[in-house]
Design a protein around this motif. Structure first.
Motif, PDB file in Angstrom:
ATOM      1  N   THR A 139      31.218  27.893   8.982  1.00 34.02           N
ATOM      2  CA  THR A 139      31.822  28.624   7.872  1.00 34.02           C
ATOM      3  C   THR A 139      31.385  30.092   7.864  1.00 34.02           C
ATOM      4  OG1 THR A 139      29.993  28.172   6.353  1.00 34.02           O
ATOM      5  CG2 THR A 139      31.782  26.518   6.455  1.00 34.02           C
ATOM      6  N   MET A 140      32.125  30.891   7.135  1.00 38.67           N
ATOM      7  CA  MET A 140      31.758  32.295   6.982  1.00 38.67           C
ATOM      8  C   MET A 140      30.410  32.403   6.279  1.00 38.67           C
ATOM      9  SD  MET A 140      32.461  35.316   7.862  1.00 38.67           S
ATOM     10  CE  MET A 140      34.145  35.293   8.420  1.00 38.67           C
ATOM     11  N   GLN A 141      30.140  31.499   5.337  1.00 44.34           N
ATOM     12  CA  GLN A 141      28.840  31.501   4.663  1.00 44.34           C
ATOM     13  C   GLN A 141      27.711  31.293   5.680  1.00 44.34           C
ATOM     14  OE1 GLN A 141      28.416  28.797   1.335  1.00 44.34           O
ATOM     15  NE2 GLN A 141      26.197  29.046   1.287  1.00 44.34           N
ATOM     16  N   MET A 142      27.906  30.375   6.618  1.00 48.69           N
ATOM     17  CA  MET A 142      26.904  30.141   7.660  1.00 48.69           C
ATOM     18  C   MET A 142      26.730  31.399   8.522  1.00 48.69           C
ATOM     19  SD  MET A 142      28.175  26.309   8.682  1.00 48.69           S
ATOM     20  CE  MET A 142      26.985  25.884   9.930  1.00 48.69           C
ATOM     21  N   GLY A 147      23.286  36.169   9.789  1.00 46.60           N
ATOM     22  CA  GLY A 147      23.337  37.597  10.081  1.00 46.60           C
ATOM     23  C   GLY A 147      24.440  38.027  11.037  1.00 46.60           C
ATOM     24  N   TYR A 148      25.346  37.130  11.382  1.00 46.31           N
ATOM     25  CA  TYR A 148      26.413  37.464  12.333  1.00 46.31           C
ATOM     26  C   TYR A 148      27.432  38.445  11.761  1.00 46.31           C
ATOM     27  CZ  TYR A 148      24.748  33.306  14.857  1.00 46.31           C
ATOM     28  OH  TYR A 148      23.995  32.370  15.515  1.00 46.31           O
ATOM     29  N   THR A 149      27.594  38.433  10.455  1.00 48.70           N
ATOM     30  CA  THR A 149      28.638  39.269   9.850  1.00 48.70           C
ATOM     31  C   THR A 149      28.255  40.746   9.801  1.00 48.70           C
ATOM     32  OG1 THR A 149      27.805  38.729   7.651  1.00 48.70           O
ATOM     33  CG2 THR A 149      29.629  37.385   8.501  1.00 48.70           C
ATOM     34  N   LYS A 150      27.044  41.073  10.240  1.00 52.73           N
ATOM     35  CA  LYS A 150      26.670  42.486  10.368  1.00 52.73           C
ATOM     36  C   LYS A 150      27.512  43.144  11.454  1.00 52.73           C
ATOM     37  CE  LYS A 150      21.949  41.678   8.869  1.00 52.73           C
ATOM     38  NZ  LYS A 150      20.567  41.501   9.316  1.00 52.73           N
ATOM     39  N   ASN A 151      27.990  42.329  12.380  1.00 57.74           N
ATOM     40  CA  ASN A 151      28.852  42.839  13.435  1.00 57.74           C
ATOM     41  C   ASN A 151      30.273  42.942  12.883  1.00 57.74           C
ATOM     42  OD1 ASN A 151      30.670  42.847  15.765  1.00 57.74           O
ATOM     43  ND2 ASN A 151      28.827  42.460  16.970  1.00 57.74           N
ATOM     44  N   ALA A 152      30.881  44.097  13.036  1.00 51.05           N
ATOM     45  CA  ALA A 152      32.207  44.368  12.461  1.00 51.05           C
ATOM     46  C   ALA A 152      33.294  43.420  12.965  1.00 51.05           C
ATOM     47  CB  ALA A 152      32.607  45.809  12.750  1.00 51.05           C
ATOM     48  N   ILE A 153      33.089  42.824  14.123  1.00 56.76           N
ATOM     49  CA  ILE A 153      34.120  41.932  14.682  1.00 56.76           C
ATOM     50  C   ILE A 153      34.344  40.720  13.785  1.00 56.76           C
ATOM     51  CG2 ILE A 153      32.653  40.545  16.205  1.00 56.76           C
ATOM     52  CD1 ILE A 153      34.920  41.002  18.348  1.00 56.76           C
ATOM     53  N   TYR A 154      33.312  40.299  13.053  1.00 54.33           N
ATOM     54  CA  TYR A 154      33.470  39.173  12.118  1.00 54.33           C
ATOM     55  C   TYR A 154      34.394  39.535  10.962  1.00 54.33           C
ATOM     56  CZ  TYR A 154      30.676  35.249  13.707  1.00 54.33           C
ATOM     57  OH  TYR A 154      30.237  34.156  14.379  1.00 54.33           O
ATOM     58  N   LYS A 155      34.355  40.783  10.554  1.00 52.86           N
ATOM     59  CA  LYS A 155      35.237  41.223   9.464  1.00 52.86           C
ATOM     60  C   LYS A 155      36.661  41.470   9.977  1.00 52.86           C
ATOM     61  CE  LYS A 155      31.598  43.155   6.549  1.00 52.86           C
ATOM     62  NZ  LYS A 155      30.634  42.237   7.022  1.00 52.86           N
ATOM     63  N   GLU A 186      32.527  36.878  22.817  1.00 51.38           N
ATOM     64  CA  GLU A 186      32.612  37.323  21.422  1.00 51.38           C
ATOM     65  C   GLU A 186      31.418  36.843  20.606  1.00 51.38           C
ATOM     66  OE1 GLU A 186      36.721  37.148  23.132  1.00 51.38           O
ATOM     67  OE2 GLU A 186      34.998  35.825  23.163  1.00 51.38           O
ATOM     68  N   GLU A 187      30.933  35.655  20.915  1.00 54.17           N
ATOM     69  CA  GLU A 187      29.786  35.106  20.216  1.00 54.17           C
ATOM     70  C   GLU A 187      28.523  35.875  20.576  1.00 54.17           C
ATOM     71  OE1 GLU A 187      27.821  31.173  21.376  1.00 54.17           O
ATOM     72  OE2 GLU A 187      29.090  30.631  19.697  1.00 54.17           O
ATOM     73  N   LEU A 188      28.330  36.141  21.870  1.00 55.57           N
ATOM     74  CA  LEU A 188      27.149  36.880  22.312  1.00 55.57           C
ATOM     75  C   LEU A 188      27.137  38.311  21.767  1.00 55.57           C
ATOM     76  CD1 LEU A 188      26.918  35.685  26.033  1.00 55.57           C
ATOM     77  CD2 LEU A 188      25.462  34.981  24.109  1.00 55.57           C
ATOM     78  N   GLU A 189      28.317  38.943  21.731  1.00 58.52           N
ATOM     79  CA  GLU A 189      28.403  40.304  21.183  1.00 58.52           C
ATOM     80  C   GLU A 189      28.086  40.327  19.702  1.00 58.52           C
ATOM     81  OE1 GLU A 189      31.636  42.497  24.076  1.00 58.52           O
ATOM     82  OE2 GLU A 189      32.372  41.435  22.311  1.00 58.52           O
TER      83      GLU A 189
END
Length: 192
Positions: A139-142, A147-155, A186-189
């Motif tokens: 989930t996005m919460q996970m 801390g993955y959402t610090k990367n702009a690609i998640y947004k 994409e996951e590693l980035e």
């Protein structure tokens, strides 16, 4: 007067299996290890692509393309597919997310997607050889908690990022044979 030189017979100190391994041709130990002819072919392909300017931005040298070709060879990918599917992330070979489902299916396994949107992604992978299945949800919460959402690609691509993450975390456990130890680009980035 100097001490007499002691000569140790290394062969006598080895286990029989170690002696046999030392006498085995490299190609029999490392089944995907290129022969001298294969290596020349890989280098020629890399040089030709490099001279033609037919390499992505991150694969900017012939040596990097040789690594990509060999990694692809080990995964059963032809040269052009290797070039379009593999990349470097922080010095490691990685596979583009969009190429992962194909690798899993080529290995004989089945992917079934559950609910996938900008907040959640679910997947079930079933092995083709044993019928064993594994299901996961990410989930996005996970992603935020890790801390993955610090990367702009998640947004920018939340649904895709959640899908790559859940697919990767499931495949690593149920069908590691399909990915050959290579992480998803994409996951590693997103972890950088």
């Amino acid at each position: 007067m100097s001490e007499p030189e002691v000569v140790v017979d290394q062969d006598s100190q080895m286990e029989p299996s170690e002696r046999a391994l030392m006498k085995t041709p490299v190609g029999q130990v490392f089944t995907n290890f290129p022969s001298a002819e294969d290596w020349r072919t890989i280098q020629t392909i890399a040089q030709t692509f490099h001279a033609a300017g037919a390499m992505p931005r991150g694969i900017d040298t012939t040596a990097k393309f040789v690594v990509i070709l060999q990694a692809g060879r080990e995964m059963g990918l032809p040269p052009v597919e290797s070039l379009n599917s593999l990349y470097f992330v922080n010095g490691r070979v990685a596979i583009y997310g969009e190429a992962v489902p194909l690798q899993i299916m080529r290995a004989g396994h089945k992917i079934s997607w559950g609910v996938c949107n900008s907040q959640t992604a679910s997947v079930t992978i079933t092995r083709g050889d044993t019928g064993e299945s594994m299901s996961n949800t990410f989930t996005m919460q996970m992603a935020e908690e890790r801390g993955y959402t610090k990367n702009a690609i998640y947004k920018a691509y939340p649904e895709n990022m959640l899908k790559w993450r859940v697919l990767s975390m499931t495949a690593k456990f149920i069908c590691p044979d399909a990915l050959h130890g290579i992480g998803i680009k994409e996951e590693l980035e997103a972890e950088l």
